[in-house]
Design an enzyme around this catalytic site. Structure first.
Site, PDB file in Angstrom:
ATOM      1  CG  ASN A  73      42.367  39.054  43.319  1.00 56.13           C
ATOM      2  OD1 ASN A  73      42.472  38.535  42.200  1.00 56.13           O
ATOM      3  ND2 ASN A  73      42.066  38.353  44.410  1.00 56.13           N
ATOM      4  CD1 TRP A  74      41.081  43.421  38.503  1.00 57.56           C
ATOM      5  CD2 TRP A  74      41.750  43.070  36.392  1.00 57.56           C
ATOM      6  NE1 TRP A  74      41.511  44.619  37.988  1.00 57.56           N
ATOM      7  CE2 TRP A  74      41.932  44.440  36.696  1.00 57.56           C
ATOM      8  CE3 TRP A  74      42.112  42.612  35.117  1.00 57.56           C
ATOM      9  CZ2 TRP A  74      42.449  45.344  35.779  1.00 57.56           C
ATOM     10  CZ3 TRP A  74      42.627  43.513  34.204  1.00 57.56           C
ATOM     11  CH2 TRP A  74      42.793  44.870  34.534  1.00 57.56           C
ATOM     12  CE  LYS A  75      38.453  38.073  44.603  1.00 58.63           C
ATOM     13  NZ  LYS A  75      37.542  37.837  45.711  1.00 58.63           N
ATOM     14  CG  HIS A 101      42.691  35.007  47.346  1.00 55.26           C
ATOM     15  ND1 HIS A 101      41.435  34.492  47.524  1.00 55.26           N
ATOM     16  CD2 HIS A 101      42.562  36.348  47.348  1.00 55.26           C
ATOM     17  CE1 HIS A 101      40.574  35.506  47.615  1.00 55.26           C
ATOM     18  NE2 HIS A 101      41.232  36.644  47.499  1.00 55.26           N
ATOM     19  N   GLY A 115      38.945  43.251  45.428  1.00 58.14           N
ATOM     20  CA  GLY A 115      38.389  42.290  44.474  1.00 58.14           C
ATOM     21  C   GLY A 115      37.317  42.955  43.627  1.00 58.14           C
ATOM     22  N   GLY A 116      36.053  42.720  43.986  1.00 57.61           N
ATOM     23  CA  GLY A 116      34.902  43.178  43.195  1.00 57.61           C
ATOM     24  C   GLY A 116      34.998  44.615  42.707  1.00 57.61           C
ATOM     25  N   GLY A 165      33.917  39.516  49.296  1.00 51.87           N
ATOM     26  CA  GLY A 165      32.810  39.419  48.347  1.00 51.87           C
ATOM     27  C   GLY A 165      31.441  39.413  49.007  1.00 51.87           C
ATOM     28  CD  GLU A 209      38.030  34.327  46.105  1.00 47.48           C
ATOM     29  OE1 GLU A 209      38.703  34.463  45.080  1.00 47.48           O
ATOM     30  OE2 GLU A 209      37.294  35.227  46.567  1.00 47.48           O
ATOM     31  CD  GLU A 268      42.211  39.463  50.579  1.00 51.75           C
ATOM     32  OE1 GLU A 268      41.842  40.457  49.972  1.00 51.75           O
ATOM     33  OE2 GLU A 268      42.236  38.331  50.068  1.00 51.75           O
ATOM     34  CB  SER A 274      33.522  44.073  51.413  1.00 48.90           C
ATOM     35  OG  SER A 274      32.959  42.808  51.102  1.00 48.90           O
TER      36      SER A 274
END
Ligand code: PGA
Length: 257
Positions: A13-15, A103, A241-242, A181, A105, A175, A220
């Site tokens: 997930n590149w956000k 998600h 993600g990251g 993150g 966020e 999640e 993470s």
């Protein structure tokens, strides 16, 4: 590790990262680092921002890269006066296979409710794509011992009105919000136990079908912890993600063994 019936799905997930040009480079670099057997063992999905979907789709097709394309969100209506929104049909026409819905966020910063998540999941299914339904508790909820009740409620709300045959195609991503993150991931045992509860909840809705549904862990995930997470019996993959923004790390996660 997922049972033989459940092929793990590793999704990046590149956000809100990567212009379409950067996204092209990213996908080419990751695919250069992977071998055929990596795709045999896992389904690999990349979820770039909307503006890069078309470019990434073109590269996947042209270079015959067997990664699936995912979107990070969708609106539930097919068309109309909804400025700024993207419809399921628009995604389907771009060969999008997976769509992240709910998600944390978006729930946190954009007011996405359980009802929105449910409508989005249904709209995705109607267009022959698979939703990746995200659920997870806050740190306060975890510390108050409310994780199972809260996450179970999110599952029931997200799947309300979704039929058995459709549920089979759905993916769930557990999640925990406090792990996203932050560099602080859930222990494999904790993640496994919540995912076990999610599968029980899905079992009460869909019976045996729950045993075939892919339930990922996210929060993470890194090259250094993916193997221990994937070694757990209920964890069927990861939403990353990251670490998915570093081609080297993402390839190492996909290859986790
Ligand atoms: P993270 O994000 O891997 O950077 O923690 C996971 C996610 O939000 O899907």
């Amino acid at each position: 590790m997922a049972t033989s019936e459940r092929k793990p799905i590793i999704a990046g997930n590149w956000k809100m990262h990567c212009t379409h040009l950067e996204a092209i480079q990213m996908v080419q670099k990751v695919s250069y680092l992977l071998e055929d057997q990596d795709y045999d063992r896992n389904d690999v999905v990349v979820c770039p921002p909307f503006t890069a979907l078309r470019s990434v789709q073109t590269v996947l097709d042209a270079d015959r890269i067997p990664m699936a394309l995912g979107a990070q969100d969708v609106f539930w209506e097919s068309k109309g006066a909804f400025t700024g929104e993207i419809s399921p049909e628009m995604l389907e026409k771009l060969n999008v296979t997976y769509v992240i819905v709910g998600h944390s966020e978006r729930r946190q910063h954009l007011g996405e409710t359980d009802d929105f998540v449910n409508r989005k999941a249904k709209a995705v299914l109607k267009h022959e794509m698979a939703p990746i339904v995200c659920v997870g508790e806050t740190l306060e909820q975890r510390e108050a011992g409310e994780t199972h009740g809260f996450v179970g409620g999110q599952i029931r709300a997200a799947f309300s009105g979704i039929k058995r045959a459709e549920a089979e195609r759905c993916v769930v991503a557990y999640e925990p919000i406090w792990a996203i993150g932050t560099g602080r991931h859930a222990t494999p045992e904790d993640a496994n136990s919540v995912i076990e509860m999610i599968r029980r909840e899905l079992g009460s809705l869909y019976g045996d079908v729950a045993g075939q549904m892919c339930i990922q862990y996210g929060g993470s995930v890194k090259p250094g912890n993916i193997a221990e997470l994937m070694a757990m019996p209920e964890i069927d993959g990861a939403l990353v993600g990251g670490a998915s923004l570093d081609p080297d790390d993402f390839a190492r996660i996909i290859r986790y063994r």
